[in-house]
Design a protein around this motif. Structure first.
Motif, PDB file in Angstrom:
ATOM      1  N   TYR A  39       0.795  -1.217   0.024  1.00 27.37           N
ATOM      2  CA  TYR A  39       0.000   0.245  -0.029  1.00 27.37           C
ATOM      3  C   TYR A  39       0.873   1.226   0.123  1.00 27.37           C
ATOM      4  O   TYR A  39       0.727   2.086  -0.760  1.00 27.37           O
ATOM      5  N   LEU A  40       1.952   1.387   1.005  1.00 27.08           N
ATOM      6  CA  LEU A  40       2.737   2.521   1.078  1.00 27.08           C
ATOM      7  C   LEU A  40       3.664   2.683  -0.376  1.00 27.08           C
ATOM      8  O   LEU A  40       3.866   3.740  -0.659  1.00 27.08           O
ATOM      9  N   LYS A  41       4.133   1.434  -0.970  1.00 25.70           N
ATOM     10  CA  LYS A  41       4.616   1.559  -2.051  1.00 25.70           C
ATOM     11  C   LYS A  41       3.809   2.323  -3.071  1.00 25.70           C
ATOM     12  O   LYS A  41       4.408   3.092  -3.856  1.00 25.70           O
ATOM     13  N   GLN A  42       2.822   1.661  -3.104  1.00 27.98           N
ATOM     14  CA  GLN A  42       1.951   2.303  -4.273  1.00 27.98           C
ATOM     15  C   GLN A  42       1.680   3.913  -4.085  1.00 27.98           C
ATOM     16  O   GLN A  42       1.679   4.834  -4.932  1.00 27.98           O
ATOM     17  N   GLN A  43       1.361   4.368  -2.959  1.00 27.67           N
ATOM     18  CA  GLN A  43       1.326   5.713  -2.475  1.00 27.67           C
ATOM     19  C   GLN A  43       2.429   6.284  -2.719  1.00 27.67           C
ATOM     20  O   GLN A  43       2.574   7.632  -3.477  1.00 27.67           O
TER      21      GLN A  43
ATOM     22  N   GLU B 180       4.001  12.432  -9.333  1.00 25.16           N
ATOM     23  CA  GLU B 180       3.012  13.657  -9.358  1.00 25.16           C
ATOM     24  C   GLU B 180       4.350  14.849  -9.130  1.00 25.16           C
ATOM     25  O   GLU B 180       3.995  15.700 -10.041  1.00 25.16           O
ATOM     26  N   VAL B 181       5.232  14.266  -8.447  1.00 25.23           N
ATOM     27  CA  VAL B 181       6.414  15.341  -8.217  1.00 25.23           C
ATOM     28  C   VAL B 181       7.261  15.349  -9.524  1.00 25.23           C
ATOM     29  O   VAL B 181       7.538  16.738 -10.093  1.00 25.23           O
ATOM     30  N   SER B 182       7.363  14.128 -10.094  1.00 27.91           N
ATOM     31  CA  SER B 182       8.213  14.392 -11.345  1.00 27.91           C
ATOM     32  C   SER B 182       7.384  15.346 -12.557  1.00 27.91           C
ATOM     33  O   SER B 182       7.916  16.032 -13.144  1.00 27.91           O
ATOM     34  N   THR B 183       6.014  15.245 -12.510  1.00 19.84           N
ATOM     35  CA  THR B 183       5.344  15.905 -13.476  1.00 19.84           C
ATOM     36  C   THR B 183       5.331  17.266 -13.178  1.00 19.84           C
ATOM     37  O   THR B 183       5.547  18.356 -13.881  1.00 19.84           O
TER      38      THR B 183
ATOM     39  N   LEU C 245      12.147  20.533  -7.660  1.00 16.87           N
ATOM     40  CA  LEU C 245      11.049  21.674  -7.506  1.00 16.87           C
ATOM     41  C   LEU C 245      11.515  23.003  -7.412  1.00 16.87           C
ATOM     42  O   LEU C 245      10.899  23.832  -7.907  1.00 16.87           O
ATOM     43  N   ASP C 246      12.441  23.115  -6.608  1.00 18.52           N
ATOM     44  CA  ASP C 246      13.008  24.546  -6.424  1.00 18.52           C
ATOM     45  C   ASP C 246      13.388  25.042  -7.663  1.00 18.52           C
ATOM     46  O   ASP C 246      13.448  26.193  -8.052  1.00 18.52           O
ATOM     47  N   ALA C 247      14.314  24.015  -8.589  1.00 15.21           N
ATOM     48  CA  ALA C 247      14.793  24.869  -9.872  1.00 15.21           C
ATOM     49  C   ALA C 247      13.538  25.240 -10.830  1.00 15.21           C
ATOM     50  O   ALA C 247      13.490  26.161 -11.526  1.00 15.21           O
ATOM     51  N   ARG C 248      12.428  24.244 -10.605  1.00  9.90           N
ATOM     52  CA  ARG C 248      11.291  24.568 -11.425  1.00  9.90           C
ATOM     53  C   ARG C 248      10.613  26.011 -11.050  1.00  9.90           C
ATOM     54  O   ARG C 248      10.218  26.854 -11.748  1.00  9.90           O
ATOM     55  N   LEU C 249      10.531  26.435  -9.478  1.00 10.66           N
ATOM     56  CA  LEU C 249       9.923  27.350  -9.065  1.00 10.66           C
ATOM     57  C   LEU C 249      10.582  28.505  -9.307  1.00 10.66           C
ATOM     58  O   LEU C 249      10.254  29.492  -9.815  1.00 10.66           O
TER      59      LEU C 249
END
Length: 145
Positions: free
Chosen positions: A44-48, A55-58, A66-70
């Motif tokens: 369950y945790l692995k799927q989460q 989602e983070v990769s997207t 994410l810092d570089a993206r922001l």
């Protein structure tokens, strides 16, 4: 020797084998119950985690983190404050060098219905904000490229 069959389920508790429990193996045996419950939680945790990583990769949008993206997004916006100048317009300069940008305008005070229509005339290194009413109060602008 077989492996425990896992299901991606969050188990509310993990069974504790008691001293009085008979030794019983197999897929539904009491000796394997806590292992199966922990395996279910793990799957369950692995799927989460996989879903969050995706989602983070997207959200990173091809950037290293994410810092570089922001940081990249922040360099693509320009914002500030100025005042309306009615039909004479208020010109604000920038250094984008093109007109492929969006201008958001938000009054910073109650216009008391005296703002009228607002329009923006864009140029490569400036834009002018006009309004048909008599309001000359402050506004906040944001350019998005």
């Amino acid at each position: 020797m077989a492996n425990i069959t896992e299901s991606p389920v969050w188990e509310s508790g993990i069974y504790q084998i008691e001293a009085t429990d008979p030794v019983q193996g197999g897929p539904d045996g009491i000796d394997n119950r806590p292992h199966k419950q922990l395996a279910n939680r793990t799957l369950y945790l692995k799927q989460q985690l996989d879903a969050l990583q995706s989602e983070v990769s997207t959200a990173r949008g091809g950037y290293a983190n994410l810092d570089a993206r922001l940081d990249a997004l922040e360099t693509q916006t320009l914002q500030g404050e100025s005042t309306f100048n009615s039909t004479a317009g208020r010109t604000i300069t920038h250094n984008l060098g093109h007109t492929n940008y969006i201008v958001n305008i938000v009054p910073l005070a109650d216009t008391k219905g005296d703002l009228g229509d607002v329009w923006v005339s864009k140029a490569a290194n400036a834009f002018t904000v006009y309004n048909t009413g008599g309001f000359t109060g402050a506004f906040r602008y944001q350019l998005i490229t």
